[in-house]
Design a protein around this motif. Structure first.
Motif, mmCIF file in Angstrom:
data_model
loop_
_atom_site.group_PDB
_atom_site.id
_atom_site.type_symbol
_atom_site.label_atom_id
_atom_site.label_comp_id
_atom_site.label_asym_id
_atom_site.label_seq_id
_atom_site.Cartn_x
_atom_site.Cartn_y
_atom_site.Cartn_z
ATOM 1 N N ALA A 160 -8.318 33.371 110.456
ATOM 2 C CA ALA A 160 -8.952 34.207 111.478
ATOM 3 C C ALA A 160 -8.114 34.261 112.758
ATOM 4 O O ALA A 160 -7.976 35.324 113.379
ATOM 5 C CB ALA A 160 -10.352 33.681 111.781
ATOM 6 N N ALA A 161 -7.541 33.123 113.156
ATOM 7 C CA ALA A 161 -6.692 33.108 114.347
ATOM 8 C C ALA A 161 -5.444 33.952 114.142
ATOM 9 O O ALA A 161 -5.030 34.698 115.040
ATOM 10 C CB ALA A 161 -6.313 31.668 114.692
ATOM 11 N N THR A 162 -4.852 33.867 112.953
ATOM 12 C CA THR A 162 -3.682 34.696 112.652
ATOM 13 C C THR A 162 -4.032 36.170 112.682
ATOM 14 O O THR A 162 -3.276 36.999 113.213
ATOM 15 C CB THR A 162 -3.111 34.321 111.274
ATOM 16 N N LEU A 163 -5.192 36.514 112.126
ATOM 17 C CA LEU A 163 -5.630 37.908 112.131
ATOM 18 C C LEU A 163 -5.867 38.411 113.544
ATOM 19 O O LEU A 163 -5.454 39.522 113.899
ATOM 20 C CB LEU A 163 -6.895 38.054 111.287
ATOM 21 N N LEU A 164 -6.510 37.603 114.379
ATOM 22 C CA LEU A 164 -6.785 38.026 115.755
ATOM 23 C C LEU A 164 -5.502 38.182 116.563
ATOM 24 O O LEU A 164 -5.341 39.160 117.306
ATOM 25 C CB LEU A 164 -7.719 37.012 116.426
ATOM 26 N N LEU A 165 -4.588 37.235 116.424
ATOM 27 C CA LEU A 165 -3.321 37.348 117.145
ATOM 28 C C LEU A 165 -2.516 38.553 116.677
ATOM 29 O O LEU A 165 -1.930 39.277 117.498
ATOM 30 C CB LEU A 165 -2.504 36.067 116.966
ATOM 31 N N SER A 166 -2.494 38.797 115.374
ATOM 32 C CA SER A 166 -1.759 39.942 114.852
ATOM 33 C C SER A 166 -2.384 41.249 115.313
ATOM 34 O O SER A 166 -1.678 42.181 115.738
ATOM 35 C CB SER A 166 -1.725 39.876 113.325
ATOM 36 N N PHE A 167 -3.706 41.325 115.241
ATOM 37 C CA PHE A 167 -4.384 42.541 115.675
ATOM 38 C C PHE A 167 -4.198 42.775 117.167
ATOM 39 O O PHE A 167 -3.961 43.909 117.614
ATOM 40 C CB PHE A 167 -5.880 42.437 115.344
ATOM 41 N N GLY A 168 -4.288 41.698 117.961
ATOM 42 C CA GLY A 168 -4.075 41.847 119.400
ATOM 43 C C GLY A 168 -2.658 42.278 119.730
ATOM 44 O O GLY A 168 -2.448 43.116 120.621
ATOM 45 N N PHE A 169 -1.690 41.736 119.006
ATOM 46 C CA PHE A 169 -0.302 42.126 119.250
ATOM 47 C C PHE A 169 -0.076 43.596 118.909
ATOM 48 O O PHE A 169 0.575 44.330 119.668
ATOM 49 C CB PHE A 169 0.626 41.240 118.427
ATOM 50 N N LEU A 170 -0.606 44.044 117.771
ATOM 51 C CA LEU A 170 -0.436 45.448 117.384
ATOM 52 C C LEU A 170 -1.150 46.389 118.351
ATOM 53 O O LEU A 170 -0.629 47.467 118.674
ATOM 54 C CB LEU A 170 -0.949 45.652 115.959
ATOM 55 N N LYS A 171 -2.320 45.998 118.824
ATOM 56 C CA LYS A 171 -3.021 46.835 119.795
ATOM 57 C C LYS A 171 -2.254 46.906 121.104
ATOM 58 O O LYS A 171 -2.197 47.974 121.745
ATOM 59 C CB LYS A 171 -4.424 46.277 120.038
ATOM 60 N N LEU A 172 -1.660 45.798 121.520
ATOM 61 C CA LEU A 172 -0.860 45.799 122.745
ATOM 62 C C LEU A 172 0.350 46.705 122.600
ATOM 63 O O LEU A 172 0.685 47.474 123.511
ATOM 64 C CB LEU A 172 -0.432 44.374 123.084
ATOM 65 N N VAL A 173 1.001 46.640 121.441
ATOM 66 C CA VAL A 173 2.162 47.497 121.210
ATOM 67 C C VAL A 173 1.756 48.965 121.186
ATOM 68 O O VAL A 173 2.424 49.828 121.771
ATOM 69 C CB VAL A 173 2.863 47.090 119.901
ATOM 70 N N ASP A 174 0.637 49.274 120.515
ATOM 71 C CA ASP A 174 0.182 50.657 120.476
ATOM 72 C C ASP A 174 -0.187 51.163 121.868
ATOM 73 O O ASP A 174 0.085 52.314 122.211
ATOM 74 C CB ASP A 174 -1.042 50.773 119.552
ATOM 75 N N LYS A 175 -0.794 50.302 122.679
ATOM 76 C CA LYS A 175 -1.179 50.708 124.021
ATOM 77 C C LYS A 175 0.046 50.984 124.882
ATOM 78 O O LYS A 175 0.085 51.987 125.621
ATOM 79 C CB LYS A 175 -2.026 49.611 124.661
ATOM 80 N N ARG A 176 1.055 50.143 124.768
ATOM 81 C CA ARG A 176 2.280 50.359 125.548
ATOM 82 C C ARG A 176 3.020 51.585 125.051
ATOM 83 O O ARG A 176 3.623 52.330 125.846
ATOM 84 C CB ARG A 176 3.184 49.127 125.458
ATOM 85 N N THR A 177 2.979 51.828 123.734
ATOM 86 C CA THR A 177 3.631 53.007 123.184
ATOM 87 C C THR A 177 2.945 54.291 123.666
ATOM 88 O O THR A 177 3.586 55.259 124.054
ATOM 89 C CB THR A 177 3.641 52.952 121.655
ATOM 90 N N ASP A 178 1.618 54.288 123.639
ATOM 91 C CA ASP A 178 0.873 55.451 124.112
ATOM 92 C C ASP A 178 1.087 55.691 125.599
ATOM 93 O O ASP A 178 1.218 56.821 126.053
ATOM 94 C CB ASP A 178 -0.621 55.294 123.813
ATOM 95 N N GLY A 179 1.163 54.579 126.349
ATOM 96 C CA GLY A 179 1.396 54.716 127.796
ATOM 97 C C GLY A 179 2.778 55.235 128.097
ATOM 98 O O GLY A 179 2.994 56.027 129.003
ATOM 99 N N GLY A 180 3.779 54.783 127.266
ATOM 100 C CA GLY A 180 5.137 55.247 127.487
ATOM 101 C C GLY A 180 5.339 56.685 127.093
ATOM 102 O O GLY A 180 6.135 57.413 127.682
#
Length: 308
Positions: free
Chosen positions: A287-307
């Motif tokens: 569960a911790a691995t899933l949450l960290l992976s999901f949070g990392f991908l969401k952060l990357v998507d957010k920065r990509t959309d912002g850029g």
């Protein structure tokens, strides 16, 4: 005038063919992935009740435990300490490995480089060595009594670093992972570089850009998705590190049996025989691995959309 006969329904051919191709994969996924996960969740909600001295065929019975195993796992100081050690190990490993992979990929992508195919093979070859074998080889190289490197240092009147105790242990383990994982990440990044259109480089050279400027201003930004992918895989592999510390443990006294979270799961399940606690701990790690992976991908998507 007779009415025309109704049109015959068109018979669909091959409608079952996709399911036939997907069937074996779905069966293997269910047997070796979905069912083990479900069984682990089931075991994590159970425990053993011992009657009397625990002797006899009915002295130990499996009972419902609810979330007590999860509460014990989340409050376990050994699991928290192992997670901290793994995070420190990852902080040393991931930037070094990805930096080396990016540097080697950019170096191989330079025009007129010699022995490109041979260099790719040599860099990738350590990835083909199993982790247990690589850890064993490096472990003996870290032992001062048998290591040829320490022997040469002693002959030169120099003292070698202690790589199996204290902070040197993190460097020793990170070195094993860097040696084995850089080649795979280099291939991923290099493939992305080779897929870029050559017109970009030609236009940059006509504008007077050097190879270093092309690498910094064109190549690295263009292969950013590959860097994200390799970072994602490296992060998951770091959180699940097991082979390296388990192999080095017999060679040093400074590594406990719960050095990493997965080592604790192994000890609880196969040394202490408490599969219920081990199942709960493994579910927490997943569960911790899933949450960290999901949070990392969401952060990357957010920065990509912002850029964009």
């Amino acid at each position: 005038m007779a009415s025309p006969p109704p049109p015959r329904p068109v018979r669909r051919r091959g409608t079952l063919a996709p399911y036939g191709f997907l069937g074996p994969a779905a069966l293997l996924f269910t047997l070796f992935f979905a069912l083990p996960i479900g069984y682990a969740v089931y075991l994590s909600l159970r425990s053993v009740r011992v009657k009397g001295l625990g002797l006899g065929s009915h002295a130990r019975t499996e009972v419902w435990a609810g979330l007590s195993n999860y509460a014990s796992a989340l409050s376990d100081s050994e699991l928290l300490a192992g997670s901290g050690r793994v995070l420190l190990y990852g902080a040393l490993l991931v930037p070094t490995m990805l930096g080396a992979a990016l540097f080697l990929a950019l170096l191989l992508d330079v025009p007129r480089v010699r022995l490109r195919a041979f260099s790719r093979l040599v860099i990738f070859l350590p990835y083909a060595v199993p982790g247990i074998v690589a850890s064993t080889l490096w472990g003996f190289l870290y032992l001062p009594e048998v290591s040829p490197g320490y022997y040469l240092l002693r002959q030169a009147g120099l003292g070698g670093p202690d790589l199996l105790h204290g902070g040197g242990l993190y460097l020793a383990m990170a070195n094993i992972a860097v040696w084995g994982g850089t080649g795979f990440n280099m291939i991923v990044i290099y493939t992305s570089l080779r897929a870029l259109p050559g017109e970009l480089y030609e236009a940059a050279r006509l504008d007077g850009c050097s190879e270093l400027q092309i690498a910094l201003r064109i190549k690295i930004p263009m292969v950013a998705p590959s860097l994200v992918l390799t970072f994602f895989f490296s992060m998951i592999a770091t959180l699940q590190v097991f082979a390296e510390p388990m192999t080095l443990k017999p060679l040093t006294n400074s590594m406990s049996s719960t050095w990493s979270p997965l080592m604790k799961v192994y000890r609880d399940a196969f040394v202490q025989g408490n599969v219920y606690s081990a199942a709960a701990t493994s579910v927490v790690i997943a569960a911790a691995t899933l949450l960290l992976s999901f949070g990392f991908l969401k952060l990357v998507d957010k920065r990509t959309d912002g850029g964009s």
